[in-house]
Design a protein around this motif. Structure first.
Motif, PDB file in Angstrom:
ATOM      1  N   PRO A 197      -9.048   6.433   6.016  1.00  0.00           N
ATOM      2  CA  PRO A 197      -8.206   6.380   7.228  1.00  0.00           C
ATOM      3  C   PRO A 197      -6.866   5.684   6.973  1.00  0.00           C
ATOM      4  O   PRO A 197      -5.844   6.075   7.548  1.00  0.00           O
ATOM      5  CB  PRO A 197      -9.063   5.586   8.217  1.00  0.00           C
ATOM      6  CG  PRO A 197     -10.468   5.796   7.757  1.00  0.00           C
ATOM      7  CD  PRO A 197     -10.383   5.847   6.270  1.00  0.00           C
ATOM      8  N   THR A 198      -6.874   4.669   6.110  1.00  0.00           N
ATOM      9  CA  THR A 198      -5.622   3.974   5.786  1.00  0.00           C
ATOM     10  C   THR A 198      -4.679   4.894   5.023  1.00  0.00           C
ATOM     11  O   THR A 198      -3.474   4.937   5.289  1.00  0.00           O
ATOM     12  CB  THR A 198      -5.911   2.716   4.944  1.00  0.00           C
ATOM     13  OG1 THR A 198      -6.741   1.836   5.699  1.00  0.00           O
ATOM     14  CG2 THR A 198      -4.631   2.004   4.558  1.00  0.00           C
ATOM     15  N   THR A 208       2.981   8.248   8.096  1.00  0.00           N
ATOM     16  CA  THR A 208       4.202   7.457   8.254  1.00  0.00           C
ATOM     17  C   THR A 208       5.267   7.895   7.253  1.00  0.00           C
ATOM     18  O   THR A 208       6.439   8.073   7.602  1.00  0.00           O
ATOM     19  CB  THR A 208       3.894   5.961   8.059  1.00  0.00           C
ATOM     20  OG1 THR A 208       2.927   5.549   9.021  1.00  0.00           O
ATOM     21  CG2 THR A 208       5.159   5.121   8.227  1.00  0.00           C
ATOM     22  N   LEU A 209       4.861   8.100   5.998  1.00  0.00           N
ATOM     23  CA  LEU A 209       5.798   8.540   4.969  1.00  0.00           C
ATOM     24  C   LEU A 209       6.343   9.937   5.261  1.00  0.00           C
ATOM     25  O   LEU A 209       7.519  10.221   5.024  1.00  0.00           O
ATOM     26  CB  LEU A 209       5.115   8.519   3.599  1.00  0.00           C
ATOM     27  CG  LEU A 209       4.860   7.133   3.002  1.00  0.00           C
ATOM     28  CD1 LEU A 209       3.911   7.225   1.814  1.00  0.00           C
ATOM     29  CD2 LEU A 209       6.166   6.472   2.593  1.00  0.00           C
ATOM     30  N   ARG A 217       0.820  -1.206   0.000  1.00  0.00           N
ATOM     31  CA  ARG A 217       0.000   0.000   0.000  1.00  0.00           C
ATOM     32  C   ARG A 217       0.860   1.264   0.000  1.00  0.00           C
ATOM     33  O   ARG A 217       0.525   2.259  -0.664  1.00  0.00           O
ATOM     34  CB  ARG A 217      -0.939  -0.015   1.207  1.00  0.00           C
ATOM     35  CG  ARG A 217      -2.063  -1.031   1.084  1.00  0.00           C
ATOM     36  CD  ARG A 217      -2.854  -1.148   2.366  1.00  0.00           C
ATOM     37  NE  ARG A 217      -4.108  -1.870   2.159  1.00  0.00           N
ATOM     38  CZ  ARG A 217      -4.976  -2.156   3.131  1.00  0.00           C
ATOM     39  NH1 ARG A 217      -4.706  -1.791   4.390  1.00  0.00           N
ATOM     40  NH2 ARG A 217      -6.093  -2.795   2.854  1.00  0.00           N
ATOM     41  N   VAL A 218       1.947   1.245   0.755  1.00  0.00           N
ATOM     42  CA  VAL A 218       2.861   2.396   0.778  1.00  0.00           C
ATOM     43  C   VAL A 218       3.405   2.672  -0.618  1.00  0.00           C
ATOM     44  O   VAL A 218       3.407   3.813  -1.091  1.00  0.00           O
ATOM     45  CB  VAL A 218       4.025   2.148   1.770  1.00  0.00           C
ATOM     46  CG1 VAL A 218       5.183   3.100   1.487  1.00  0.00           C
ATOM     47  CG2 VAL A 218       3.542   2.335   3.201  1.00  0.00           C
ATOM     48  N   PHE A 219       3.857   1.618  -1.286  1.00  0.00           N
ATOM     49  CA  PHE A 219       4.413   1.806  -2.624  1.00  0.00           C
ATOM     50  C   PHE A 219       3.333   2.200  -3.621  1.00  0.00           C
ATOM     51  O   PHE A 219       3.603   2.950  -4.568  1.00  0.00           O
ATOM     52  CB  PHE A 219       5.150   0.547  -3.076  1.00  0.00           C
ATOM     53  CG  PHE A 219       6.521   0.430  -2.478  1.00  0.00           C
ATOM     54  CD1 PHE A 219       7.550   1.256  -2.904  1.00  0.00           C
ATOM     55  CD2 PHE A 219       6.782  -0.483  -1.477  1.00  0.00           C
ATOM     56  CE1 PHE A 219       8.818   1.169  -2.350  1.00  0.00           C
ATOM     57  CE2 PHE A 219       8.040  -0.581  -0.915  1.00  0.00           C
ATOM     58  CZ  PHE A 219       9.066   0.247  -1.349  1.00  0.00           C
ATOM     59  N   GLU A 220       2.121   1.738  -3.416  1.00  0.00           N
ATOM     60  CA  GLU A 220       1.027   2.155  -4.291  1.00  0.00           C
ATOM     61  C   GLU A 220       0.823   3.665  -4.198  1.00  0.00           C
ATOM     62  O   GLU A 220       0.667   4.348  -5.215  1.00  0.00           O
ATOM     63  CB  GLU A 220      -0.268   1.433  -3.919  1.00  0.00           C
ATOM     64  CG  GLU A 220      -1.456   1.837  -4.790  1.00  0.00           C
ATOM     65  CD  GLU A 220      -2.761   1.180  -4.372  1.00  0.00           C
ATOM     66  OE1 GLU A 220      -3.802   1.527  -4.974  1.00  0.00           O
ATOM     67  OE2 GLU A 220      -2.750   0.344  -3.445  1.00  0.00           O
ATOM     68  N   LEU A 221       0.852   4.202  -2.990  1.00  0.00           N
ATOM     69  CA  LEU A 221       0.684   5.647  -2.819  1.00  0.00           C
ATOM     70  C   LEU A 221       1.850   6.413  -3.427  1.00  0.00           C
ATOM     71  O   LEU A 221       1.652   7.437  -4.106  1.00  0.00           O
ATOM     72  CB  LEU A 221       0.549   5.993  -1.333  1.00  0.00           C
ATOM     73  CG  LEU A 221      -0.728   5.534  -0.631  1.00  0.00           C
ATOM     74  CD1 LEU A 221      -0.731   6.006   0.824  1.00  0.00           C
ATOM     75  CD2 LEU A 221      -1.970   6.042  -1.348  1.00  0.00           C
ATOM     76  N   GLU A 271      -7.380  13.372  -4.625  1.00  0.00           N
ATOM     77  CA  GLU A 271      -6.921  12.719  -5.853  1.00  0.00           C
ATOM     78  C   GLU A 271      -6.391  11.325  -5.560  1.00  0.00           C
ATOM     79  O   GLU A 271      -6.619  10.384  -6.332  1.00  0.00           O
ATOM     80  CB  GLU A 271      -5.838  13.579  -6.518  1.00  0.00           C
ATOM     81  CG  GLU A 271      -6.349  14.919  -7.030  1.00  0.00           C
ATOM     82  CD  GLU A 271      -5.239  15.861  -7.455  1.00  0.00           C
ATOM     83  OE1 GLU A 271      -5.508  16.734  -8.292  1.00  0.00           O
ATOM     84  OE2 GLU A 271      -4.099  15.726  -6.959  1.00  0.00           O
ATOM     85  N   LEU A 272      -5.704  11.188  -4.437  1.00  0.00           N
ATOM     86  CA  LEU A 272      -5.249   9.858  -4.042  1.00  0.00           C
ATOM     87  C   LEU A 272      -6.435   8.947  -3.746  1.00  0.00           C
ATOM     88  O   LEU A 272      -6.459   7.783  -4.169  1.00  0.00           O
ATOM     89  CB  LEU A 272      -4.350   9.949  -2.803  1.00  0.00           C
ATOM     90  CG  LEU A 272      -2.929  10.469  -3.000  1.00  0.00           C
ATOM     91  CD1 LEU A 272      -2.218  10.588  -1.659  1.00  0.00           C
ATOM     92  CD2 LEU A 272      -2.140   9.550  -3.937  1.00  0.00           C
ATOM     93  N   ALA A 273      -7.394   9.466  -3.016  1.00  0.00           N
ATOM     94  CA  ALA A 273      -8.562   8.665  -2.659  1.00  0.00           C
ATOM     95  C   ALA A 273      -9.326   8.201  -3.899  1.00  0.00           C
ATOM     96  O   ALA A 273      -9.858   7.085  -3.940  1.00  0.00           O
ATOM     97  CB  ALA A 273      -9.482   9.466  -1.740  1.00  0.00           C
ATOM     98  N   ALA A 274      -9.355   9.049  -4.917  1.00  0.00           N
ATOM     99  CA  ALA A 274     -10.073   8.702  -6.144  1.00  0.00           C
ATOM    100  C   ALA A 274      -9.305   7.701  -6.998  1.00  0.00           C
ATOM    101  O   ALA A 274      -9.902   7.049  -7.871  1.00  0.00           O
ATOM    102  CB  ALA A 274     -10.350   9.963  -6.958  1.00  0.00           C
ATOM    103  N   SER A 275      -8.008   7.566  -6.745  1.00  0.00           N
ATOM    104  CA  SER A 275      -7.167   6.720  -7.588  1.00  0.00           C
ATOM    105  C   SER A 275      -6.877   5.353  -6.976  1.00  0.00           C
ATOM    106  O   SER A 275      -6.189   4.533  -7.585  1.00  0.00           O
ATOM    107  CB  SER A 275      -5.830   7.424  -7.874  1.00  0.00           C
ATOM    108  OG  SER A 275      -6.040   8.654  -8.527  1.00  0.00           O
TER     109      SER A 275
END
Length: 253
Positions: A44-45, A52-53, A15-19, A34-38
């Motif tokens: 919350p995640t 964290t990043l 998931r981290v790398f996906e973001l 934009e992240l939420a839509a993609s």
């Protein structure tokens, strides 16, 4: 214990790398919406992973609340580029042994061609390009071989951000002319820089298949030596070297 995904990987890491990849694909700067839509990740995640990043310096949040890639990634990227160059060193030296001209390797980095490895020609008159140098992609053989791996929309976006300076009278100065050249490069499988970066210097370049980031290798030298007969030898040698580097980068393929 870390949560595991559907495959063999660790889900939180995936998931981290996906973001990070989504932010990169957006040009390095995005809004949370934009992240939420993609992605299918719960909001919350996304918040938790972004915090964290940010704590690790891999992303930052600007005053306008947009998220951008952070300086922590520069250290990782620099080390990865150096390792990629080391891995390709044997093939670059082989090209010099076969062809007698300088061989280079470059990757796409911050919209520019970043030279990460070189094997110099033994000739006193040769092309001088230092490892670590950045060059505009549209005016170099390696840069055009890199751009040919991208879609036309991505190329237009890069040119809009970097501009298209013309170092010589032979340089390509418009996006439309560049796209025509890139179409020809994709069709024949290699690019040619014929005095576009430096008058009197000719370069043949080829993309490295399946590299982790758009990558190309090249051979360059004065036009007095890098002629049509040279091209007949250089193209198959470049192709063999690019395929060998690709196999080294993807040993399980």
């Amino acid at each position: 214990m870390a949560e595991r995904g559907a495959g063999s990987g660790v889900q939180s890491v995936e998931r981290v790398f996906e973001l990070l990849e989504l932010i990169t694909a957006a040009g390095g700067e995005v809004m949370l919406s934009e992240l939420a839509a993609s992605t299918d990740l719960p909001l919350p995640t996304i918040h938790r992973l972004l915090r964290t990043l940010m704590a690790k310096g891999y992303i930052r949040q600007l005053a306008n609340r947009r998220y951008v890639l952070g300086p922590g990634l520069i250290r990782l990227g620099t080390a990865a580029s150096q390792q990629l160059g080391v891995l390709a060193g044997l093939q670059l030296r082989s090209l010099v042994d076969q062809l007698g001209e300088t061989a280079n390797m470059a990757v796409l980095d911050a919209d520019m061609a970043l030279y990460i490895a070189q094997a110099p020609s033994k000739h006193s008159m040769r092309m001088f390009t230092e490892v670590g140098r950045r060059a505009h992609t549209h005016a170099t053989g390696v840069g055009k071989a890199i751009l040919a791996q991208l879609g036309d929309d991505a190329v237009r976006a890069i040119m809009a951000r970097t501009g298209m300076p013309t170092p010589t009278t032979m340089s390509i100065g418009t996006v439309d002319d560049l796209l025509v050249d890139l179409a020809q490069i994709r069709e024949r499988g290699y690019s040619i820089d014929d005095g576009e970066q430096e008058l009197g210097v000719r370069c043949f370049a080829m993309g490295v298949p399946n590299a982790p980031t758009p990558t190309a290798i090249s051979v360059s030298g004065p036009v007095s030596r890098v002629d049509d007969a040279f091209a007949q030898r250089a193209i198959p040698a470049l192709r063999a070297a690019a395929d060998s580097i690709s196999l080294d980068l993807n040993p399980a393929a």
